[in-house]
Design a protein around this motif. Structure first.
Motif, PDB file in Angstrom:
ATOM      1  N   MET A   1       0.838  -1.192   0.000  1.00 20.38           N
ATOM      2  CA  MET A   1       0.000   0.000   0.000  1.00 20.38           C
ATOM      3  C   MET A   1       0.879   1.250   0.000  1.00 20.38           C
ATOM      4  SD  MET A   1      -3.219  -0.771  -0.155  1.00 20.38           S
ATOM      5  CE  MET A   1      -4.141   0.597   0.455  1.00 20.38           C
ATOM      6  N   ILE A   2       0.225   2.368  -0.077  1.00 26.84           N
ATOM      7  CA  ILE A   2       0.982   3.613  -0.162  1.00 26.84           C
ATOM      8  C   ILE A   2       0.901   4.378   1.154  1.00 26.84           C
ATOM      9  CG2 ILE A   2       0.728   3.826  -2.657  1.00 26.84           C
ATOM     10  CD1 ILE A   2      -1.524   5.722  -2.271  1.00 26.84           C
ATOM     11  N   ASP A   3       1.880   5.217   1.399  1.00 30.21           N
ATOM     12  CA  ASP A   3       1.938   6.040   2.603  1.00 30.21           C
ATOM     13  C   ASP A   3       1.149   7.320   2.333  1.00 30.21           C
ATOM     14  OD1 ASP A   3       2.513   7.683   4.727  1.00 30.21           O
ATOM     15  OD2 ASP A   3       4.675   7.307   4.685  1.00 30.21           O
ATOM     16  N   TYR A   4      -0.108   7.316   2.745  1.00 28.80           N
ATOM     17  CA  TYR A   4      -0.986   8.445   2.458  1.00 28.80           C
ATOM     18  C   TYR A   4      -0.526   9.730   3.139  1.00 28.80           C
ATOM     19  CZ  TYR A   4      -4.385   5.494   0.104  1.00 28.80           C
ATOM     20  OH  TYR A   4      -5.012   4.664  -0.787  1.00 28.80           O
ATOM     21  N   ASP A   5       0.043   9.610   4.331  1.00 29.20           N
ATOM     22  CA  ASP A   5       0.485  10.810   5.044  1.00 29.20           C
ATOM     23  C   ASP A   5       1.561  11.548   4.261  1.00 29.20           C
ATOM     24  OD1 ASP A   5      -1.281  10.311   7.152  1.00 29.20           O
ATOM     25  OD2 ASP A   5       0.195   9.070   8.207  1.00 29.20           O
ATOM     26  N   GLU A   6       2.524  10.798   3.732  1.00 30.36           N
ATOM     27  CA  GLU A   6       3.599  11.404   2.942  1.00 30.36           C
ATOM     28  C   GLU A   6       3.032  12.097   1.706  1.00 30.36           C
ATOM     29  OE1 GLU A   6       6.947  10.124  -0.285  1.00 30.36           O
ATOM     30  OE2 GLU A   6       6.297   8.607   1.155  1.00 30.36           O
ATOM     31  N   PHE A   7       2.144  11.413   1.007  1.00 37.45           N
ATOM     32  CA  PHE A   7       1.600  11.979  -0.225  1.00 37.45           C
ATOM     33  C   PHE A   7       0.674  13.157   0.053  1.00 37.45           C
ATOM     34  CE2 PHE A   7       2.924   7.850  -1.955  1.00 37.45           C
ATOM     35  CZ  PHE A   7       3.700   8.324  -2.999  1.00 37.45           C
ATOM     36  N   MET A   8      -0.050  13.106   1.165  1.00 34.63           N
ATOM     37  CA  MET A   8      -0.931  14.215   1.489  1.00 34.63           C
ATOM     38  C   MET A   8      -0.110  15.490   1.667  1.00 34.63           C
ATOM     39  SD  MET A   8      -4.041  14.505   4.223  1.00 34.63           S
ATOM     40  CE  MET A   8      -3.063  14.233   5.657  1.00 34.63           C
ATOM     41  N   GLU A   9       1.036  15.393   2.338  1.00 31.04           N
ATOM     42  CA  GLU A   9       1.902  16.559   2.511  1.00 31.04           C
ATOM     43  C   GLU A   9       2.374  17.097   1.168  1.00 31.04           C
ATOM     44  OE1 GLU A   9       5.122  16.016   5.264  1.00 31.04           O
ATOM     45  OE2 GLU A   9       3.818  15.001   6.696  1.00 31.04           O
ATOM     46  N   ARG A  10       2.741  16.193   0.270  1.00 27.34           N
ATOM     47  CA  ARG A  10       3.242  16.606  -1.054  1.00 27.34           C
ATOM     48  C   ARG A  10       2.130  17.231  -1.897  1.00 27.34           C
ATOM     49  NH1 ARG A  10       6.331  11.480  -3.237  1.00 27.34           N
ATOM     50  NH2 ARG A  10       6.634  12.819  -5.049  1.00 27.34           N
TER      51      ARG A  10
ATOM     52  N   PHE B   1       1.209  12.564  -7.506  1.00 25.02           N
ATOM     53  CA  PHE B   1       0.019  11.854  -7.963  1.00 25.02           C
ATOM     54  C   PHE B   1       0.396  10.647  -8.816  1.00 25.02           C
ATOM     55  CE2 PHE B   1      -3.857  11.457 -10.650  1.00 25.02           C
ATOM     56  CZ  PHE B   1      -4.817  11.417  -9.650  1.00 25.02           C
ATOM     57  N   ARG B   2       1.331  10.838  -9.743  1.00 25.30           N
ATOM     58  CA  ARG B   2       1.788   9.738 -10.602  1.00 25.30           C
ATOM     59  C   ARG B   2       2.472   8.659  -9.761  1.00 25.30           C
ATOM     60  NH1 ARG B   2       2.178   8.467 -15.805  1.00 25.30           N
ATOM     61  NH2 ARG B   2       3.833   7.080 -16.474  1.00 25.30           N
ATOM     62  N   GLU B   3       3.288   9.078  -8.831  1.00 29.53           N
ATOM     63  CA  GLU B   3       3.973   8.111  -7.965  1.00 29.53           C
ATOM     64  C   GLU B   3       2.966   7.314  -7.134  1.00 29.53           C
ATOM     65  OE1 GLU B   3       7.180   8.134  -4.323  1.00 29.53           O
ATOM     66  OE2 GLU B   3       7.283   9.774  -5.784  1.00 29.53           O
ATOM     67  N   MET B   4       1.947   8.004  -6.620  1.00 28.65           N
ATOM     68  CA  MET B   4       0.899   7.305  -5.859  1.00 28.65           C
ATOM     69  C   MET B   4       0.208   6.271  -6.738  1.00 28.65           C
ATOM     70  SD  MET B   4      -0.862  10.434  -3.726  1.00 28.65           S
ATOM     71  CE  MET B   4      -2.330   9.527  -3.379  1.00 28.65           C
ATOM     72  N   ALA B   5      -0.119   6.664  -7.960  1.00 24.62           N
ATOM     73  CA  ALA B   5      -0.791   5.739  -8.885  1.00 24.62           C
ATOM     74  C   ALA B   5       0.096   4.534  -9.167  1.00 24.62           C
ATOM     75  CB  ALA B   5      -1.146   6.455 -10.183  1.00 24.62           C
ATOM     76  N   GLN B   6       1.375   4.768  -9.434  1.00 21.26           N
ATOM     77  CA  GLN B   6       2.295   3.674  -9.734  1.00 21.26           C
ATOM     78  C   GLN B   6       2.453   2.729  -8.546  1.00 21.26           C
ATOM     79  OE1 GLN B   6       5.577   6.179 -11.016  1.00 21.26           O
ATOM     80  NE2 GLN B   6       5.249   5.603 -13.151  1.00 21.26           N
ATOM     81  N   LYS B   7       2.620   3.280  -7.353  1.00 17.07           N
ATOM     82  CA  LYS B   7       2.794   2.437  -6.162  1.00 17.07           C
ATOM     83  C   LYS B   7       1.536   1.628  -5.861  1.00 17.07           C
ATOM     84  CE  LYS B   7       6.475   4.755  -3.700  1.00 17.07           C
ATOM     85  NZ  LYS B   7       6.927   5.289  -2.419  1.00 17.07           N
ATOM     86  N   ASN B   8       0.373   2.272  -5.964  1.00 17.79           N
ATOM     87  CA  ASN B   8      -0.880   1.572  -5.689  1.00 17.79           C
ATOM     88  C   ASN B   8      -1.110   0.479  -6.727  1.00 17.79           C
ATOM     89  OD1 ASN B   8      -3.718   0.878  -5.462  1.00 17.79           O
ATOM     90  ND2 ASN B   8      -3.915   2.692  -4.161  1.00 17.79           N
ATOM     91  N   LEU B   9      -0.845   0.779  -7.989  1.00 18.46           N
ATOM     92  CA  LEU B   9      -1.016  -0.206  -9.051  1.00 18.46           C
ATOM     93  C   LEU B   9      -0.054  -1.377  -8.862  1.00 18.46           C
ATOM     94  CD1 LEU B   9      -2.464  -0.983 -11.650  1.00 18.46           C
ATOM     95  CD2 LEU B   9      -0.753   0.350 -12.905  1.00 18.46           C
ATOM     96  N   LYS B  10       1.181  -1.091  -8.525  1.00 18.36           N
ATOM     97  CA  LYS B  10       2.173  -2.154  -8.289  1.00 18.36           C
ATOM     98  C   LYS B  10       1.704  -3.064  -7.160  1.00 18.36           C
ATOM     99  CE  LYS B  10       7.045  -2.927  -7.305  1.00 18.36           C
ATOM    100  NZ  LYS B  10       8.353  -2.309  -7.029  1.00 18.36           N
TER     101      LYS B  10
END
Length: 167
Positions: A1-10, A23-32
């Motif tokens: 899963m992805i670290d939502y706290d980190e991405f929320m800050e970004r 956003f792209r990194e979140m999509a890639q990590k979640n898809l992976k």
């Protein structure tokens, strides 16, 4: 899963380019993560991220048509198409809303043309409404070879556990 706290800050910053990258990194990590789950439908579908846009709340993904996904008439099975729509929309909703749990509330698919062997499907999913509780997504599936419309979908999701606990 992805670290939502980190991405929320970004995503809360002012730099639009950094938001797009996150956003792209979140999509890639979640898809992976989704593809790595052994025996899951997503693993069988093997979606590939083509493009993403934080500003437009959009994901474009490509699905290679496989023989096991054909219906008795020899074209892409409608249930597989619906699964592709639901999976892609769910991923988009999770990263757009920063919610970990976003169950599907409704899924409405309109089939317009068959996808035949030797072709691939490209789906563009866009958030059309991002509320505190409900998120709606519109999608278009097109043949990769000629851009012909294969199906469209409207999908609704419920945001259950927003990371900032406001919804």
């Amino acid at each position: 899963m992805i670290d939502y706290d980190e991405f929320m800050e970004r995503l809360l910053g002012d730099d639009e380019q950094k938001k797009e990258e996150a956003f792209r990194e979140m999509a890639q990590k979640n898809l992976k993560w989704r593809v790595s789950r052994k025996g899951s439908f997503v693993q069988m579908l093997t979606p590939k991220l083509v493009s993403s846009s934080y500003a437009r709340k959009e994901l474009v993904m490509r699905y290679e048509l496989k023989e096991g996904e054909l219906n008795p008439l020899g074209s892409l099975h409608g249930g597989i198409t619906a699964t592709m729509f639901d999976n892609q929309g769910g991923l988009l909703v999770q990263i757009s809303s920063l919610c970990r749990k976003t169950p599907t509330v409704y899924l409405n698919v309109n089939y317009t043309s068959p996808l035949l062997p030797g072709d691939n499907l490209v789906i563009c999913a866009r958030v059309s409404h991002l509320g505190k509780r409900m998120i709606n997504v519109t999608q278009e599936a097109r043949a990769e070879s000629d851009g012909r419309m294969i199906a469209t979908a409207m999908v609704g999701y419920m945001a259950i556990d927003h990371v900032d606990k406001k919804c």
